[in-house]
Each structure stands twice: as structure tokens, then as C-alpha cells.
Design an enzyme around this catalytic site. Structure first.
Site, PDB file in Angstrom:
ATOM      1  N   LYS A  36       0.996  -1.066  -0.219  1.00 35.01           N
ATOM      2  CA  LYS A  36       0.045  -0.049  -0.109  1.00 35.01           C
ATOM      3  C   LYS A  36       0.995   1.253  -0.170  1.00 35.01           C
ATOM      4  O   LYS A  36       1.108   1.654   1.011  1.00 35.01           O
ATOM      5  CB  LYS A  36      -0.971  -0.034   1.090  1.00 35.01           C
ATOM      6  CG  LYS A  36      -2.092   1.203   1.197  1.00 35.01           C
ATOM      7  CD  LYS A  36      -3.215   0.766   2.311  1.00 35.01           C
ATOM      8  CE  LYS A  36      -4.130   1.746   2.373  1.00 35.01           C
ATOM      9  NZ  LYS A  36      -4.802   1.936   1.075  1.00 35.01           N
TER      10      LYS A  36
HETATM   11  N1  PMP Z   1      -7.585  -1.909  -2.782  1.00 33.68           N
HETATM   12  C1  PMP Z   1      -7.253  -0.751  -2.902  1.00 33.68           C
HETATM   13  C2  PMP Z   1      -6.488  -0.298  -3.972  1.00 33.68           C
HETATM   14  C3  PMP Z   1      -7.339   0.015  -1.819  1.00 33.68           C
HETATM   15  O1  PMP Z   1      -6.840   1.383  -1.622  1.00 33.68           O
HETATM   16  C4  PMP Z   1      -7.942  -0.332  -0.567  1.00 33.68           C
HETATM   17  C5  PMP Z   1      -8.234   0.564   0.633  1.00 33.68           C
HETATM   18  N2  PMP Z   1      -7.034   0.339   1.346  1.00 33.68           N
HETATM   19  C6  PMP Z   1      -8.522  -1.651  -0.729  1.00 33.68           C
HETATM   20  C7  PMP Z   1      -8.306  -2.385  -1.581  1.00 33.68           C
HETATM   21  C8  PMP Z   1      -9.255  -2.097   0.512  1.00 33.68           C
HETATM   22  O2  PMP Z   1      -8.346  -2.549   1.376  1.00 33.68           O
HETATM   23  P1  PMP Z   1      -8.888  -2.431   3.044  1.00 33.68           P
HETATM   24  O3  PMP Z   1     -10.085  -3.123   3.215  1.00 33.68           O
HETATM   25  O4  PMP Z   1      -7.573  -2.965   3.968  1.00 33.68           O
HETATM   26  O5  PMP Z   1      -8.812  -0.933   3.542  1.00 33.68           O
END
Ligand code: PMP
Length: 308
Positions: free
Chosen positions: A160
Site C-alpha cells: 500500500k
Molecule cells: N484496494 C485498494 C487499491 C485500496 O486502496 C484499498 C483501501 N485500502 C482496498 C483495496 C481495501 O483495503 P482495506 O480493506 O484493507 O482498506
């Protein structure tokens, strides 16, 4: 930007919102060399709690590991700093944004290891439904973007990292400029990947299908939560590569994310889903998910980390 809270945790100190600043020659600003998290805290009947904080912090350190970015704090210190940021700001429910980035390391793209300086900040502030309150109840209209998601072995989708969000920005902007709430990206193989900031789920004949981590997605923590809650509710879940056309044939479609929570999709490329809004399975998942925060779903998983 108008202060959304009083203090921001910055490199171990609590600074006034206005004073949490960095230099214009920060490496992360020029080259996208940041790793971050989005975390939510909820005001539960047992007091404010951060949802799956340990997993978010682990993902932050994993993202940093991929980028050779030594975070000068331990995961325990970051967890405690997240809670401290909530406490000093008097926030009971909030969105938290921990971020680690290459700071003033000079303007060479690859600083010498001895010059690497990693700065860490944590902001926390109130943030409502990412795709609107109406989106949560009625569903949103989305398009498949003309932009594909990150190809494997280019910019790693499992990290991320700030730079990844150039892809999200293009996909999200294309959708919004055309009057849709969100855009979905396909992988470079043309198969389904994820939304600009959300993972993707399709329901067909009562089973939940979602693209696997090999489909250029971020392994979402909400995605894992939904998969766990669904299995515990006796619903079959299938993590498998999916062709684009399945979007138009699914009974129900929804997206998940920390910010977006569980947002139903009611149409894709102007084709309504078969149920045309939040269906039974989507609603059950929303109910189980929000139940964790209003006390209706027992937290047998140890996912709630109480702030006080
Ligand atoms: N995919 C992307 C590209 C994201 O930015 C996010 C948000 N963090 C998610 C999926 C979902 O991840 P999470 O459930 O951990 O927030």
C-alpha cells in the site's frame, strides 16, 4: 487545509495540526516513496475501538519491507501512537492515516542507504461514508475504467504505497468525471482486479466470488473480514480469477474497503446487477460487519482493539 483534528503524531511527537509540515524536497513527494494505511476506529458499546489495528500495522511494515524502508519505530509503538492520537483528539470514531515516507534524503531517486531518512506520521479525524451514506444503503453506479491496474512485477500491488495511487487517481477520476461514483480496474490480463480504493465481490447463486491476490489487488483487511464473516455464516466463498463479463451476470456486486466499508454496486457500465441494488447476501454481510461495532456480532476474532 482546515484542521480536522487538533493534533497529529509526527515522528514520536504530538504536533498541532498546522505544524505537522514537511519540506518541498521530501523524497516521497517527488517519487511516491511512501507507504500508508487507512484504519477506522468505531464507537462501540464497550468504548472506542480500533478495527484490526494489528493487521493494519503489519501491512504497513510489510509495505515498508518491500520498499527497503526502515521504519524507526516498532509495530507496538505505532499501535500505541494510533490510540494516543485518538485519545488526545478526543475522537471516539475516526479514520486514521498512518504514513511512513522517505523524507529529506536528497533528490537522487535511490538515496544511499546511509542517507535514507524515514519519517512517520499518524493523523486521525472524523470521516463518514467514503462513497456517501446513500451509497451504503442504495448502492453506487460504477464503470470499468479504460485504465488497467498495476501489472504484476511492475509496481507491487500488494504494497500500500503512495505511488500506487496514481493508478487509483486515474481510475477514480475517469469515473467521477463521467458522473459515476467509482471506477473498477481490470488487470493487464483483462480479468477483474479491484476498484480504485476497494476490493470487489460478486454474488452468483448464493456464493461469493472475489479475485485472488494474484489478480493485482491489495489484500484488503475488509476483504479478509468479509471472507471470514461469510464462511462463518455458512456462505461458500471462492477466490478465483474472474472474467469481466461476470460483472454483468452477477446477482449482486459489492466493494469493500476501510473507507468504503461494504458498499453495494447497483450498476456496472449502465447495466444494473440482477437485483439492481443491495441484495440479500450484501445486506447480510453489511449487517454482520456493522454488528461488530454496534455489539450485534460477537467479536470472537479479537478484531476490536479498545482505545482506553
Ligand atoms: N484496494 C485498494 C487499491 C485500496 O486502496 C484499498 C483501501 N485500502 C482496498 C483495496 C481495501 O483495503 P482495506 O480493506 O484493507 O482498506
Amino acid at each position: 487545509m482546515k484542521p480536522l483534528a487538533e493534533k497529529i503524531w509526527f515522528n514520536g511527537e504530538l504536533k498541532a495540526w498546522e505544524d505537522a509540515k514537511i519540506h518541498v524536497l521530501t523524497h516521497g513527494l517527488h517519487y511516491g516513496t511512501s507507504v500508508f494505511e487507512g484504519v477506522r476506529a468505531y464507537d462501540t458499546p464497550k468504548g472506542p475501538a480500533v478495527f484490526r489495528l494489528a493487521e493494519h500495522t503489519q501491512r504497513l511494515f510489510d509495505s515498508a519491507r518491500i520498499y527497503h524502508m526502515p521504519i524507526p519505530f516498532t509495530p507496538e509503538q505505532i499501535n500505541e501512537a494510533c490510540k494516543e492520537t485518538l485519545r488526545v483528539n478526543g475522537l471516539k470514531s475516526a479514520y486514521l492515516r498512518p504514513i511512513a515516507f522517505l523524507g529529506e534524503c536528497g533528490l537522487g531517486v535511490t538515496p544511499k542507504p546511509e542517507n535514507v531518512k524515514v519519517d512517520v506520521a499518524i493523523a486521525a479525524f472524523p470521516w463518514g461514508a467514503y462513497l456517501g451514506e446513500d451509497g451504503l444503503t442504495k448502492g453506487v453506479d460504477v464503470i470499468v475504467s479504460s485504465w488497467q491496474r498495476l501489472a504484476p512485477n511492475t509496481v507491487p500491488p500488494a504494497a500500500k504505497a503512495g505511488g500506487n495511487y496514481l493508478s487509483s487517481y486515474l481510475i477514480g477520476r475517469e469515473a467521477r468525471s463521467r458522473g459515476y461514483e467509482e471506477g473498477l480496474g481490470l488487470g493487464t490480463d483483462g480479468r477483474l482486479s479491484e476498484g480504485a480504493g476497494e476490493n470487489l465481490f460478486l454474488i452468483m447463486k448464493g456464493k461469493i466470488h472475489t479475485p485472488p491476490v494474484s489478480s493485482s489487488i491489495l489484500g484488503g483487511i475488509t476483504r479478509d473480514t468479509v471472507l471470514t464473516l461469510a464462511r462463518d455464516a455458512g456462505i461458500e466463498v471462492i477466490e478465483q480469477a474472474l472474467p469481466r463479463e461476470m460483472l454483468y451476470l452477477a446477482d449482486e456486486v459489492f466493494m469493500t474497503g476501510t473507507a468504503a466499508e461494504i458498499t453495494p454496486i447497483r450498476s456496472i457500465d449502465d447495466i444494473p446487477t440482477r437485483v439492481g441494488g443491495p441484495g440479500e447476501v450484501t445486506k447480510l454481510m453489511q449487517q454482520r460487519f456493522h454488528g461488530l461495532f454496534n455489539g450485534e456480532t460477537e467479536d470472537t476474532y479479537g478484531w476490536l482493539d479498545y482505545v482506553n
